[in-house]
Structure formats: C-alpha cells, structure tokens
Write a protein that holds these residues in place. Sequence first.
Motif, PDB file in Angstrom:
ATOM      1  N   SER A   3       3.500 -12.426 104.297  1.00  0.00           N
ATOM      2  CA  SER A   3       2.137 -12.958 104.394  1.00  0.00           C
ATOM      3  C   SER A   3       1.301 -12.172 105.398  1.00  0.00           C
ATOM      4  CB  SER A   3       2.172 -14.439 104.815  1.00  0.00           C
ATOM      5  OG  SER A   3       2.806 -14.582 106.066  1.00  0.00           O
ATOM      6  N   SER A   4       1.586 -10.870 105.557  1.00  0.00           N
ATOM      7  CA  SER A   4       0.921 -10.073 106.586  1.00  0.00           C
ATOM      8  C   SER A   4      -0.431  -9.504 106.157  1.00  0.00           C
ATOM      9  CB  SER A   4       1.834  -8.915 107.008  1.00  0.00           C
ATOM     10  OG  SER A   4       2.154  -8.108 105.897  1.00  0.00           O
ATOM     11  N   VAL A   5      -0.793  -9.671 104.877  1.00  0.00           N
ATOM     12  CA  VAL A   5      -2.044  -9.118 104.363  1.00  0.00           C
ATOM     13  C   VAL A   5      -3.228  -9.919 104.891  1.00  0.00           C
ATOM     14  CG1 VAL A   5      -3.359  -8.645 102.271  1.00  0.00           C
ATOM     15  CG2 VAL A   5      -0.897  -8.252 102.309  1.00  0.00           C
ATOM     16  N   ASN A   6      -4.304  -9.216 105.279  1.00  0.00           N
ATOM     17  CA  ASN A   6      -5.478  -9.890 105.830  1.00  0.00           C
ATOM     18  C   ASN A   6      -6.384 -10.473 104.758  1.00  0.00           C
ATOM     19  OD1 ASN A   6      -4.781  -9.358 108.511  1.00  0.00           O
ATOM     20  ND2 ASN A   6      -5.659  -7.302 108.393  1.00  0.00           N
ATOM     21  N   SER A   7      -6.491  -9.811 103.616  1.00  0.00           N
ATOM     22  CA  SER A   7      -7.348 -10.309 102.552  1.00  0.00           C
ATOM     23  C   SER A   7      -6.749  -9.937 101.205  1.00  0.00           C
ATOM     24  CB  SER A   7      -8.766  -9.741 102.682  1.00  0.00           C
ATOM     25  OG  SER A   7      -8.746  -8.335 102.524  1.00  0.00           O
ATOM     26  N   LYS A  99      -7.793 -17.938 105.062  1.00  0.00           N
ATOM     27  CA  LYS A  99      -6.952 -16.898 105.662  1.00  0.00           C
ATOM     28  C   LYS A  99      -6.963 -15.627 104.823  1.00  0.00           C
ATOM     29  CE  LYS A  99      -2.439 -17.302 105.383  1.00  0.00           C
ATOM     30  NZ  LYS A  99      -1.046 -17.775 105.651  1.00  0.00           N
ATOM     31  N   PHE A 100      -6.837 -15.777 103.514  1.00  0.00           N
ATOM     32  CA  PHE A 100      -6.718 -14.613 102.634  1.00  0.00           C
ATOM     33  C   PHE A 100      -8.048 -14.153 102.029  1.00  0.00           C
ATOM     34  CE2 PHE A 100      -2.206 -16.070 102.323  1.00  0.00           C
ATOM     35  CZ  PHE A 100      -1.630 -14.909 102.822  1.00  0.00           C
ATOM     36  N   ARG A 101      -9.072 -15.026 102.054  1.00  0.00           N
ATOM     37  CA  ARG A 101     -10.417 -14.676 101.613  1.00  0.00           C
ATOM     38  C   ARG A 101     -10.437 -13.993 100.240  1.00  0.00           C
ATOM     39  NH1 ARG A 101     -13.417 -15.989 105.661  1.00  0.00           N
ATOM     40  NH2 ARG A 101     -15.299 -15.002 104.848  1.00  0.00           N
TER      41      ARG A 101
END
Length: 235
Positions: A3-7, A99-101
């Motif tokens: 779950s390290s992805v910002n978007s 969080k993931f937008r």
Amino acid sequence: MMSSVNSLDILVFGAHPDDAEIGMGGTIAKHSRAGYKIGICDLTFAEMSSNGDIETRKLEAARASEILGLAARTNLGLPDRGLRAEAAVIERITNEIRKFRPRIVFAPYWQDRHPDHVACSHLVQEAIFNAKLRRYIPDTTAHTVEQNYFYFINDVYEAGLIVDVTGCYEQKRQALKAYGTQFEAAAAGNDFVTTPINQGYLERVEMRDRLLGQKRSMEFAEGFVTKLPYPVGIF
C-alpha cells in the motif's frame, strides 16, 4: 499487504478478496498493462468462508495481485457478514479514497445474491459522496472521484459498458486460480467442503464473459454499469 503508492488511477473495492478478480480481473490486467496504477481495497478478510483461513487468503490475494500487476492492495479488516452502514465504517472507506485519490472507483453492482456485495456497493457510494466534502473529516484532504462504475460478481444484469479483455484473459484465469481454497473442488483427503463456488463456478464465470463478448464480436468481455451518463467528445 502492499500500500505504498501515493495515488492511483483506479481503485476497486470488494467485500472479499477475489470479488474484484471475479468481476473485472481482465479489465484490471488490461489497464495495468497499459501503465495505469490500479489498487484493490478488500473490506473484509472473508473469515466466514467455508474453506480456507485468513492467513491463506492473504497469501492468495497477494499472489493474485502480483498476477494482475496491482500497484496497491489493502484490506480494512471489517467483519465478514457484518458490513453495516455505520458512520465509522463509511469513514474508513472514505479515508481510503482520500489516501489513494483515484480518478475512477469501481464497486460491486448493487444487486447480488450475496448480501455483503450489496452492502459493499452502498457503502462505497456513501464514501465517494463524503470524500468530496471538505468539512467531512477536515483533517484529511477532500477528493472528488470523476467516475464510479459497478461490476458484476454472481448475478449479471444488463451492462451499459463492456471492456474487451480477450488479450489478457489468461491473467484473469490465473488470478482466480490463485484462490485455491475457494475454487478447488472438495475431494477425499482435503479439509474442504462443497460450496457453490467450488462446483464449476470459474467455468460459469468464463461462460458469462464469453457470452457478453459475443454481443460485440469479442472473445471475452467484462460488463459494467454506471449511474451517470458516460461522457464522450465526438462519435
């Protein structure tokens, strides 16, 4: 889980690990190949499933994620067969969207024989609406989802949009086969029991995708529904 992805470009919600793969595994694989960043958020660990256990299901989901080329996969750990339209639950799903937008969110279609799929659909719709409200959980940044689509799991209704998944259908097959505890038939010597999804279920999913594709001369297609008009520039 990763779950390290910002978007993300696309965020897919499912009540259980394997829901997204059943309904739109081919579409996920196709967009991942095209360079889109796609994530799945499972609401529960499916701990009420008749076969398998939480730890095994985590490993199966991780393997399926690798096959599909996911950028992120998370699990909210909500209670299986206990999804309720409660403020705290909607808040957690809303936070996942913020969080993931994502630009696009997918959820199960709002009619299905499994009550958890129905509940997931409604909860995600609530969260999408709340995610854009700047005064809702004001310590996190509001986010507007551009489009919300719904995918089919068990029960199929009229699709308003289909995606040709012929070229990546083998990835869908392999992702579903990763869930051996769910789809392998009960046999002498194993600790499985007979359920509706280990009695030829994957074959029926494939037949469904073939029949849908046939409508537009595709070998395999996955169908979706949207409540909003689908925008195009020119035809």
